[in-house]
Each structure stands twice: as structure tokens, then as C-alpha cells.
Write a protein that holds these residues in place. Structure first.
Motif, mmCIF file in Angstrom:
data_model
loop_
_atom_site.group_PDB
_atom_site.id
_atom_site.type_symbol
_atom_site.label_atom_id
_atom_site.label_comp_id
_atom_site.label_asym_id
_atom_site.label_seq_id
_atom_site.Cartn_x
_atom_site.Cartn_y
_atom_site.Cartn_z
ATOM 1 N N ARG A 129 0.824 -1.225 0.000
ATOM 2 C CA ARG A 129 0.000 0.000 0.000
ATOM 3 C C ARG A 129 0.851 1.266 0.000
ATOM 4 O O ARG A 129 0.421 2.293 -0.532
ATOM 5 C CB ARG A 129 -0.961 0.008 1.187
ATOM 6 C CG ARG A 129 -2.019 -1.098 1.110
ATOM 7 C CD ARG A 129 -3.119 -0.894 2.147
ATOM 8 N NE ARG A 129 -3.967 0.237 1.770
ATOM 9 C CZ ARG A 129 -4.332 1.198 2.607
ATOM 10 N NH1 ARG A 129 -3.916 1.192 3.858
ATOM 11 N NH2 ARG A 129 -5.117 2.186 2.195
ATOM 12 N N ALA A 131 3.703 1.398 -1.561
ATOM 13 C CA ALA A 131 4.335 1.430 -2.879
ATOM 14 C C ALA A 131 3.562 2.300 -3.856
ATOM 15 O O ALA A 131 4.153 3.016 -4.668
ATOM 16 C CB ALA A 131 4.474 0.019 -3.440
ATOM 17 N N ASP A 132 2.223 2.240 -3.799
ATOM 18 C CA ASP A 132 1.432 3.034 -4.740
ATOM 19 C C ASP A 132 0.714 4.196 -4.050
ATOM 20 O O ASP A 132 -0.197 4.795 -4.626
ATOM 21 C CB ASP A 132 0.417 2.145 -5.479
ATOM 22 C CG ASP A 132 -0.539 1.415 -4.542
ATOM 23 O OD1 ASP A 132 -0.619 1.772 -3.349
ATOM 24 O OD2 ASP A 132 -1.204 0.469 -5.012
ATOM 25 N N ARG A 133 1.141 4.513 -2.832
ATOM 26 C CA ARG A 133 0.638 5.668 -2.071
ATOM 27 C C ARG A 133 -0.838 5.559 -1.707
ATOM 28 O O ARG A 133 -1.470 6.548 -1.361
ATOM 29 C CB ARG A 133 0.897 6.978 -2.817
ATOM 30 C CG ARG A 133 2.352 7.311 -3.033
ATOM 31 C CD ARG A 133 2.997 7.897 -1.821
ATOM 32 N NE ARG A 133 2.582 9.278 -1.550
ATOM 33 C CZ ARG A 133 2.998 9.982 -0.499
ATOM 34 N NH1 ARG A 133 3.808 9.428 0.379
ATOM 35 N NH2 ARG A 133 2.588 11.218 -0.310
ATOM 36 N N ARG A 134 -1.403 4.352 -1.753
ATOM 37 C CA ARG A 134 -2.716 4.199 -1.138
ATOM 38 C C ARG A 134 -2.605 4.485 0.352
ATOM 39 O O ARG A 134 -3.554 4.975 0.971
ATOM 40 C CB ARG A 134 -3.261 2.787 -1.376
ATOM 41 C CG ARG A 134 -3.784 2.525 -2.779
ATOM 42 C CD ARG A 134 -4.208 1.071 -2.904
ATOM 43 N NE ARG A 134 -3.068 0.167 -2.829
ATOM 44 C CZ ARG A 134 -3.137 -1.100 -2.464
ATOM 45 N NH1 ARG A 134 -4.291 -1.635 -2.082
ATOM 46 N NH2 ARG A 134 -2.051 -1.854 -2.450
ATOM 47 N N GLN A 329 7.873 -0.026 -5.168
ATOM 48 C CA GLN A 329 7.696 1.162 -6.003
ATOM 49 C C GLN A 329 8.887 1.400 -6.925
ATOM 50 O O GLN A 329 8.782 2.117 -7.915
ATOM 51 C CB GLN A 329 7.432 2.400 -5.142
ATOM 52 C CG GLN A 329 8.523 2.747 -4.144
ATOM 53 C CD GLN A 329 8.296 2.151 -2.774
ATOM 54 O OE1 GLN A 329 7.954 0.987 -2.653
ATOM 55 N NE2 GLN A 329 8.482 2.961 -1.740
#
Length: 371
Positions: A129, A131-134, A329
Motif C-alpha cells: 500500500r 508502494a502506490d501511495r494508497r 515502487q
């Protein structure tokens, strides 16, 4: 340790509005200890000002000792409900390191093993989470007496060191970090146009490739302070040897003078001038004999070693590599419960080559990249 409330207000504003960019309606989870209460109060106020929601988990003095003395493996394996939910659902996370004691004895091996296994699913979710800035996250430090003593500074010196590294001494810290972002973006744009890298100094010569990987501009959003550029090398591409002349700290234990020999991505041999046992034990853990990160520190306001990796890996004039967990990421694929950074000085004749060209010499990027 008394701290100027105005500095803490600037710190909280930076963490909430720049580092995790909290938006109205978003949920912020903060994990720290009760020592950080003055900063946590300021963070809560900032979260309210932007229309967010803020929840805390705070450790108290003596918890670690109680678990060692009375805890069972089943209790060590308990995953805190709020923390688990936050890692799975919340939009933002701030970890404020504010330790009471940096010399706590290790828990029994069976407790450590039980905890590591139980926390792995949450650990994996956290990496996915973030890694994709969620999950927007940042890690930072609140100065405590234990941290000052570990760094060999007075409490006042250490607080000044922390706040200067975070650019809180500047009129507009956010603007200062945006300037860092702009400067480092020129660097990562060039590094991302290359695929073959080599770190060289008088005791190291190590190569790796980054096909399908990304160099990332660490501009103060995911760590505060920051000031580095980093990637995850192709797992089987690392070859050569590297000597880490800064002490490497793991679980409060210090390892000095680490040399690693690497072939086709796998660490084949390792030795330390002191702390060999810690190395031996670490390299028994799955995933630790490959590299998860290669990086270059660029924060020249961090002018001394403090035994806190959040700061030390950013020291301007150094490179570091981490064994274990990769960064998704950056395109990394290595998995491990460990991510252990080790630091090498590059100021005296060190070179970084990208596709055969010198891009970094004697502790600094060449002028055309660093203006």
C-alpha cells in the motif's frame, strides 16, 4: 527534554501537510511513545485543521520489559487491532520514533520468531500500500534523552541536529523541501536513463543493473528528514565487493567494518571487524543474502553519524545498500522480513559510474546534475 512549541508546530505542519498531504476526510494513524506527546498534540491539531481524522497508538515505558518477562509466544504474536486496520484501510500513517531506551535486551528467540511470523501479512500489506501511495506514510524522530545519548550529543545539541536536518530552522520548511525535490529530480531523471551502475572507492568495487527498475526521488515525503535517491537493483545483477565503514546498527547492536562479497546477486561471504555474530544470524533469515536497495545520500545538513538510520543513510557524501526487502515502487522483487541499510563513505576519491560515465565524485554529484 523541553522543545520550543513554535518549532513543534512547524514540524507538525510539515508532517501533516507535506509529508502525508492529509486531505479532508482522510484517516491518519500515528504510532509513537508517550515521550512524543508535545509533537503528537501538534499533529492532532494540524489534522483537525485540514479536516482529517487522527488516531494514535502509544507505547509506554516498561512495555518491552513486561513482554520479555511475562509474555508468551501467543501474546507476542498478537497483532494490534487498530494498527492492523490502519495498515489495511487508512489513508495516512506517521511513525514518530521517540524511544525510552535504546539498550533494551532482546526478547527470547521464540517470542521474536512468533512475532515475526504473525506480523508478516501486515508487513506485506504495508509495503504494497505504501508502494502506490494508497497509504501515504512518513517516518520521523522526536528527540529524546536516549537518542541524544546514543548520538553522543547533549539533549539541546541533538534537538538542534534533528530540526536542522528537517529544515525546520528555515522560514518555510515546505518550500525548502520542494527545492530539494526539484534538484534531486534532475538526478533521478538522468539515473533512470541509465541501466548499469558501479560504486567504487578505495575498499569497494560493486556493480549492479536496473533494467525495469526506477530510481526514486526521496524528497521528504516518505521520510523526514530525507535527502537521497534510491532504487532496488535487479536481484541477480549485483557483483563485486563493498566495505561499509560506518557502523551498521541492527536491533540495538552495533556491527563495525562490514565487508560483503557478492556474485550474481547473492552475498557469498561476509565479515565484520566486530559484531560478526549479528551478521551471521541476519544472513540466516530468508531473503537477506540479496540486496533490496542501492542509494546515494544527499542531505549535507546531516553532518555527523548519529546511530539512527533514518538520518545516517541520508548523510551527504555517502552511499548505502540494504540487504533484504526490496521497494516495490522501485520495481524490486526481493522479499524478506529484514531491510538493513549499510553505509559507505564516498568523500575521499569515491566514484559512482552510470553506464560507464562518472556522475558522482568525492561525495557529490557532478555539477551538470547538481545545480
Amino acid at each position: 527534554m523541553k522543545t520550543d512549541p513554535a518549532i513543534l508546530d512547524k514540524y507538525a505542519h510539515l508532517l501533516v501537510n507535506y509529508c502525508v498531504s492529509l486531505q479532508p476526510g482522510e484517516r491518519l494513524f500515528v504510532n509513537s511513545t508517550t515521550l512524543a506527546e508535545p509533537l503528537l498534540d501538534a499533529i492532532y491539531r494540524e489534522a483537525l485543521k485540514v479536516g482529517g481524522h487522527c488516531e494514535f497508538t502509544l507505547a509506554t515505558r516498561g512495555q518491552a520489559e513486561a513482554l520479555r518477562e511475562y509474555g508468551s509466544p501467543e501474546q507476542a504474536a498478537y497483532v494490534p487491532t487498530l494498527q492492523e486496520r490502519a495498515m489495511n484501510e487508512f489513508e495516512a500513517y506517521i511513525y514518530v520514533s521517540a524511544p525510552f531506551n535504546l539498550r533494551e535486551p532482546e526478547p527470547a528467540a521464540e517470542l521474536k520468531a512468533a512475532r515475526r511470523a504473525a506480523f508478516k501479512p501486515m508487513h506485506d500489506t504495508y509495503f504494497a500500500r505504501t508502494a502506490d501511495r494508497r497509504l501515504k506514510r512518513t517516518m520521523c524522530i522526536f528527540p529524546t534523552p536516549a537518542l541524544a545519548a546514543e548520538a553522543g550529543m547533549t539533549e539541546e545539541e541533538y534537538a538542534d541536529f534533528v530540526f536542522r536536518a528537517c529544515k525546520l530552522d528555515q522560514p518555510d520548511p515546505r518550500a525548502a523541501w520542494l527545492a530539494v525535490r526539484q534538484r534531486q529530480q534532475r538526478v533521478v531523471d538522468h539515473l533512470n536513463s541509465c541501466t548499469e551502475f558501479r560504486y567504487v572507492n578505495d575498499r569497494s568495487d560493486i556493480r549492479f543493473t536496473t533494467k525495469g527498475r526506477t530510481w526514486i526521488n526521496s524528497d521528504g515525503q516518505t521520510n523526514m528528514p530525507s535527502g537521497e535517491v534510491y532504487t532496488s537493483p535487479e536481484e541477480d545483477s549485483v557483483n563485486g565487493h563493498i566495505f561499509f565503514d560506518y557502523p551498521a546498527i541492527r536491533n540495538g547492536e552495533e556491527v563495525r567494518g562490514v565487508t560483503l562479497e557478492v556474485e550474481h546477486g547473492e552475498i557469498q561471504s561476509w565479515r565484520a571487524e566486530s559484531g560478526q555474530r549479528v551478521l551471521d544470524e541476519t544472513f540466516e533469515i530468508p531473503g537477506t543474502r540479496r540486496f533490496g536497495e542501492a542509494a546515494i545520500g544527499t542531505n549535507y545538513d546531516i553532518d555527523r553519524f548519529s546511530k539512527q538510520i533514518l538520518f545516517d543513510e541520508k548523510i551527504g557524501g555517502t552511499v548505502h545498500m540494504a540487504v533484504g526487502q526490496s521497494y516495490a515502487q522501485a520495481g524490486g522483487k526481493n522479499e524478506s522480513s529484514v531491510h538493513w541499510d549499510m553505509i559507505a563513505n564516498m568523500r575521499d576519491g569515491g566514484r559512482v559510474y552510470a553506464d560507464g560515465e562518472v556522475v558522482y565524485a568525492d561525495g557529490r554529484f557532478v555539477d551538470r546534475l547538481w545545480q
